[in-house]
Motif scaffolding. Structure first.
Motif, PDB file in Angstrom:
ATOM      1  N   ASN B  97       2.284   7.417  -2.810  1.00  0.00           N
ATOM      2  CA  ASN B  97       3.366   8.320  -2.218  1.00  0.00           C
ATOM      3  C   ASN B  97       4.220   9.291  -2.819  1.00  0.00           C
ATOM      4  O   ASN B  97       5.145  10.584  -3.136  1.00  0.00           O
ATOM      5  N   LYS B  98       4.673   8.887  -4.323  1.00  0.00           N
ATOM      6  CA  LYS B  98       5.251   9.445  -5.835  1.00  0.00           C
ATOM      7  C   LYS B  98       4.216   9.436  -6.121  1.00  0.00           C
ATOM      8  O   LYS B  98       4.010   8.553  -7.112  1.00  0.00           O
ATOM      9  N   SER B  99       4.211  10.424  -6.256  1.00  0.00           N
ATOM     10  CA  SER B  99       2.890  11.156  -8.032  1.00  0.00           C
ATOM     11  C   SER B  99       3.878  10.497  -9.519  1.00  0.00           C
ATOM     12  O   SER B  99       4.771  11.540  -9.932  1.00  0.00           O
ATOM     13  N   TYR B 100       2.653  10.095 -10.503  1.00  0.00           N
ATOM     14  CA  TYR B 100       3.884   9.341 -11.448  1.00  0.00           C
ATOM     15  C   TYR B 100       3.919  10.561 -12.411  1.00  0.00           C
ATOM     16  O   TYR B 100       4.599  11.103 -13.504  1.00  0.00           O
ATOM     17  N   PHE B 101       2.918  11.243 -11.877  1.00  0.00           N
ATOM     18  CA  PHE B 101       3.268  12.681 -12.819  1.00  0.00           C
ATOM     19  C   PHE B 101       4.308  13.407 -13.311  1.00  0.00           C
ATOM     20  O   PHE B 101       4.878  13.898 -13.806  1.00  0.00           O
ATOM     21  N   ASP B 102       4.929  14.229 -11.651  1.00  0.00           N
ATOM     22  CA  ASP B 102       5.387  14.849 -11.546  1.00  0.00           C
ATOM     23  C   ASP B 102       6.771  13.443 -12.660  1.00  0.00           C
ATOM     24  O   ASP B 102       7.429  14.866 -12.683  1.00  0.00           O
ATOM     25  N   SER B 103       6.622  12.554 -12.170  1.00  0.00           N
ATOM     26  CA  SER B 103       8.180  12.113 -12.848  1.00  0.00           C
ATOM     27  C   SER B 103       8.179  11.456 -13.787  1.00  0.00           C
ATOM     28  O   SER B 103       9.586  11.388 -14.330  1.00  0.00           O
ATOM     29  N   THR B 104       6.751  11.540 -14.778  1.00  0.00           N
ATOM     30  CA  THR B 104       6.752  11.552 -16.291  1.00  0.00           C
ATOM     31  C   THR B 104       6.511  12.522 -16.809  1.00  0.00           C
ATOM     32  O   THR B 104       7.250  12.833 -18.147  1.00  0.00           O
ATOM     33  N   LEU B 220     -11.951   2.846 -10.739  1.00  0.00           N
ATOM     34  CA  LEU B 220     -11.828   2.997  -9.734  1.00  0.00           C
ATOM     35  C   LEU B 220     -10.659   3.280  -9.534  1.00  0.00           C
ATOM     36  O   LEU B 220      -9.950   4.505  -8.683  1.00  0.00           O
ATOM     37  N   VAL B 221      -9.602   2.185 -10.645  1.00  0.00           N
ATOM     38  CA  VAL B 221      -7.931   1.938 -10.570  1.00  0.00           C
ATOM     39  C   VAL B 221      -7.600   3.703 -11.306  1.00  0.00           C
ATOM     40  O   VAL B 221      -6.810   3.867 -10.602  1.00  0.00           O
ATOM     41  N   SER B 222      -8.493   3.527 -12.676  1.00  0.00           N
ATOM     42  CA  SER B 222      -7.978   4.638 -13.213  1.00  0.00           C
ATOM     43  C   SER B 222      -8.068   5.832 -12.376  1.00  0.00           C
ATOM     44  O   SER B 222      -7.805   7.466 -12.481  1.00  0.00           O
ATOM     45  N   GLY B 223      -9.131   5.337 -11.500  1.00  0.00           N
ATOM     46  CA  GLY B 223      -9.927   7.413 -11.100  1.00  0.00           C
ATOM     47  C   GLY B 223      -8.898   7.746  -9.910  1.00  0.00           C
ATOM     48  O   GLY B 223      -8.633   9.280  -9.457  1.00  0.00           O
ATOM     49  N   SER B 224      -8.853   6.431  -9.041  1.00  0.00           N
ATOM     50  CA  SER B 224      -7.286   6.971  -8.119  1.00  0.00           C
ATOM     51  C   SER B 224      -6.719   7.264  -8.748  1.00  0.00           C
ATOM     52  O   SER B 224      -5.841   8.265  -7.808  1.00  0.00           O
ATOM     53  N   VAL B 225      -6.355   7.161 -10.107  1.00  0.00           N
ATOM     54  CA  VAL B 225      -4.597   7.865 -10.134  1.00  0.00           C
ATOM     55  C   VAL B 225      -4.601   8.953 -10.683  1.00  0.00           C
ATOM     56  O   VAL B 225      -3.816  10.166 -10.104  1.00  0.00           O
ATOM     57  N   LEU B 226      -6.296   9.547 -10.760  1.00  0.00           N
ATOM     58  CA  LEU B 226      -6.187  10.843 -11.238  1.00  0.00           C
ATOM     59  C   LEU B 226      -6.473  11.868  -9.425  1.00  0.00           C
ATOM     60  O   LEU B 226      -5.670  13.005  -9.292  1.00  0.00           O
ATOM     61  N   VAL B 228      -5.154  10.832  -6.804  1.00  0.00           N
ATOM     62  CA  VAL B 228      -3.925  10.860  -6.324  1.00  0.00           C
ATOM     63  C   VAL B 228      -2.893  12.103  -7.288  1.00  0.00           C
ATOM     64  O   VAL B 228      -1.965  12.722  -6.370  1.00  0.00           O
ATOM     65  N   THR B 229      -2.942  11.930  -8.201  1.00  0.00           N
ATOM     66  CA  THR B 229      -2.424  13.354  -9.289  1.00  0.00           C
ATOM     67  C   THR B 229      -2.749  14.864  -8.298  1.00  0.00           C
ATOM     68  O   THR B 229      -1.701  15.655  -8.421  1.00  0.00           O
ATOM     69  N   PHE B 230      -4.086  14.681  -8.680  1.00  0.00           N
ATOM     70  CA  PHE B 230      -5.061  16.265  -8.086  1.00  0.00           C
ATOM     71  C   PHE B 230      -4.211  16.681  -6.161  1.00  0.00           C
ATOM     72  O   PHE B 230      -5.076  17.830  -6.087  1.00  0.00           O
ATOM     73  N   TRP B 231      -4.291  15.499  -5.876  1.00  0.00           N
ATOM     74  CA  TRP B 231      -4.991  15.688  -4.241  1.00  0.00           C
ATOM     75  C   TRP B 231      -4.042  16.611  -3.638  1.00  0.00           C
ATOM     76  O   TRP B 231      -4.340  18.073  -3.117  1.00  0.00           O
ATOM     77  N   PRO B 232      -2.525  16.721  -3.848  1.00  0.00           N
ATOM     78  CA  PRO B 232      -1.503  18.159  -3.493  1.00  0.00           C
ATOM     79  C   PRO B 232      -2.477  19.187  -3.323  1.00  0.00           C
ATOM     80  O   PRO B 232      -1.172  20.105  -2.601  1.00  0.00           O
ATOM     81  N   SER B 245     -14.610  18.308  -5.091  1.00  0.00           N
ATOM     82  CA  SER B 245     -14.517  17.396  -6.196  1.00  0.00           C
ATOM     83  C   SER B 245     -13.023  16.524  -6.513  1.00  0.00           C
ATOM     84  O   SER B 245     -13.952  15.753  -7.991  1.00  0.00           O
ATOM     85  N   MET B 246     -12.880  15.742  -5.773  1.00  0.00           N
ATOM     86  CA  MET B 246     -12.371  14.699  -5.959  1.00  0.00           C
ATOM     87  C   MET B 246     -13.641  13.725  -6.254  1.00  0.00           C
ATOM     88  O   MET B 246     -13.029  12.655  -7.290  1.00  0.00           O
ATOM     89  N   LEU B 247     -14.763  13.797  -5.850  1.00  0.00           N
ATOM     90  CA  LEU B 247     -15.806  12.421  -5.650  1.00  0.00           C
ATOM     91  C   LEU B 247     -16.265  13.007  -7.321  1.00  0.00           C
ATOM     92  O   LEU B 247     -17.074  12.429  -7.957  1.00  0.00           O
TER      93      LEU B 247
END
Lengths: 222, 306
Positions: B97-104, B220-226, B228-232, B245-247
């Motif tokens: 729910n909270k993208s760290y990309f936008d906040s940092t 899996l962990v670092s890929g899921s961070v990526l 989650v950032t690109f998903w919106p 593309s996410m795959l």
């Protein structure tokens, strides 16, 4: 010159006495020595420079707050240290790869210094490239001493893969590494703002760790 | 007529004026550049919209700096220790729910973190690979194999640069807008490699299933961070395309980790020949690049036919 700027540049003549005449200094032996060192005997030059290098080694080994290392930098110390380290790290290599091995230490030293200096400058530090090479080179002395000890310890024969001797060697090199880090933190850490000090010190940590790793890996030439 | 301390021409003599030094603090009207007033107005208006920079950001007016000067690149390094640590921690915690990309990262993309994370990764992989060699080849004279280290360095740096390039152009051509600048993508990908640094130390343990498990979990962990950032951004497109593309992003991450593991650490049998491992790595590298290229092109082609 613009015409409206002219009035701002005329000076007032109140209270200024005119000075005229020739300026000559009395020709004094000591004065000319301070100005030009070309005429002194070579032995004096060597003694003075050697004294400066040895004094800087002392500052690097026992870190005191001194600005000599930074302000009067010279590259003799780093050259001596890196050459000695490269000779010590020679192992039983074939003729073709011996030259490459010797150059590895120099290359690592050069690239590491460039990386550390550029990083420090990019983060806003006020240190120049040669000052940084000077400090990094002089602080290498404890690691060089540990390489000496390492070589001596390798003469003791050991059969197993991991023996107490390996552990002693590892500990000696790690202790020298900690000493080196402490010394360079004293000098290079102060050139940076406190918010970014760790960011600047981390590449130095990596650099010395690589050199310590090279020393640990060094095996005895059979 | 005398100059007073603030530089104006006066008739009085100021007591502290020595009469020999003049400090000019004000200038005649002709010295003011008429363009400067526009500059001053604009900066005061946009100041409220700019998010606060780190405490150590310089307040000096931006002077003209060139590509060959250090100051030109200083704007990519405006970052504090605290922020670097925050970004490192956020790169391993995927929060939907909270993208760290936008906040940092979005306020202040930096190049310090990604660069030194990559270098640290290469160094730890090299050292751990050395340790693995030492335990498995005890008779051979122990030397550092720089060709392997160079190979891993090239692999990691290529991955760090190529994936943001692909994603940047994918967003630009497919979605017709630039949601993320190239610098922000570089920053993202650089920090996403941070989890592999402790993993590369753990890869020394010569247990086969443990190595594979570590690889899967870390990527899996670092890929899921990526993801989650690109998903919106990518959610606005076709469902199938966004899923593919996410795959691809996840698979590329996994592939990179598997390559590193194979080159340095994988001990499936005790007679691994270093030369064969290196050729295996180069073939895997070339197949990975072709695989990524083909999946990206098929991902762009298939929705048009659908």
């Amino acid at each position: 010159m613009d015409t409206d700027q002219a009035p701002f540049l005329t000076t007032s003549t109140q209270g200024i006495d005119m000075i005229e005449g020739d300026i000559t200094l009395p020709s004094n032996r000591t004065n000319s020595n301070e100005l030009s060192t070309l005429d002194e005997p070579v032995l004096d030059t060597i003694k003075r420079d050697l004294g400066a290098v040895l004094r800087k080694f002392g500052y690097a080994v026992v870190p005191r707050h001194s600005s000599t290392l930074l302000q009067q930098w010279d590259l003799w110390g780093p050259l001596i240290l890196v050459t000695t380290l490269a000779i010590l790290l020679q192992s039983n290599a074939t003729k073709s790869s011996a030259g490459a091995q010797f150059a590895e230490v120099f290359t690592l030293m050069l690239i590491g210094s460039i990386a550390v200096t550029v990083n420090s400058q990019l983060l806003g530090g006020k240190i120049s490239f040669f000052q940084s090479v000077c400090v990094l080179g002089y602080c290498l002395l404890p690691l060089l001493l540990s390489a000496f000890v390492n070589n001596i310890l390798l003469y003791i024969p050991t059969k197993s893969t991991i023996s107490i001797l390996h552990i002693i060697r590892f500990l000696v090199v790690m202790a020298a590494y900690a000493w080196t880090m402490y010394a360079s933190v004293q000098f290079l850490g102060k050139t940076q703002q406190p918010n970014r000090r760790m960011l600047v010190l981390y590449p130095i940590f990596l650099f010395y760790f690589l050199i310590a790793w090279l020393i640990i890996l060094h095996a005895h030439p059979k | 007529m005398m100059f007073s301390n603030d530089g104006f021409l006066t008739d009085k003599t100021s007591s502290s004026n020595s009469g020999q030094t003049h400090v000019f603090t004000s200038f005649p009207n002709s010295a003011v550049d008429p363009d400067d007033e526009h500059f001053g107005n604009q900066s005061s208006d946009t100041d409220k919209l700019v998010l606060p920079l780190p405490a150590t950001a310089t307040d000096a007016k931006p002077e003209q700096s060139y590509v060959w000067q250090i100051e030109y690149y200083q704007k990519y390094f405006q970052i504090d220790t605290q922020q670097v640590l925050e970004r490192l921690a956020a790169s391993v915690t995927p929060r939907p729910n909270k993208s760290y990309f936008d906040s940092t990262i979005r306020q202040n993309p930096d190049l310090y973190g990604p660069f030194w994370v990559c270098i640290t990764f290469i160094v730890t992989v090299g050292i751990s690979g050395n340790i693995v060699n030492y335990f498995h080849l005890p008779d051979v004279e122990f030397q550092i194999d720089f060709s392997r280290i160079t190979l891993s360095a090239i692999l990691v740096c290529l991955y760090w640069w190529l994936m943001p390039t692909f994603i940047y152009f994918f967003f630009r051509w497919r979605l017709n807008r630039i949601e993320y600048t190239f610098l922000e993508l570089l920053c993202l990908y650089g920090y996403s490699l941070a989890i592999f640094i402790p993993v590369s130390v753990l890869w020394i343990i010569p247990i086969n299933w443990l190595q594979w498990t570590l690889t899967f979990i870390a990527s899996l962990v670092s890929g899921s961070v990526l993801v989650v950032t690109f998903w919106p951004t990518i959610n606005s497109d076709h469902k199938r395309l966004s899923a593919i593309s996410m795959l691809v992003v996840l698979l590329a991450h996994l592939l990179m980790a598997v390559c590193i593991m194979f080159v340095f650490f994988h001990i499936s049998d005790s007679n691994i020949n270093p030369k064969s491992v290196t050729t295996l790595a180069t073939t895997t590298l070339s197949s990975m690049s072709t695989l990524t290229a083909t999946t990206t092109t098929t991902a762009t082609i298939t929705p048009k036919t659908a």
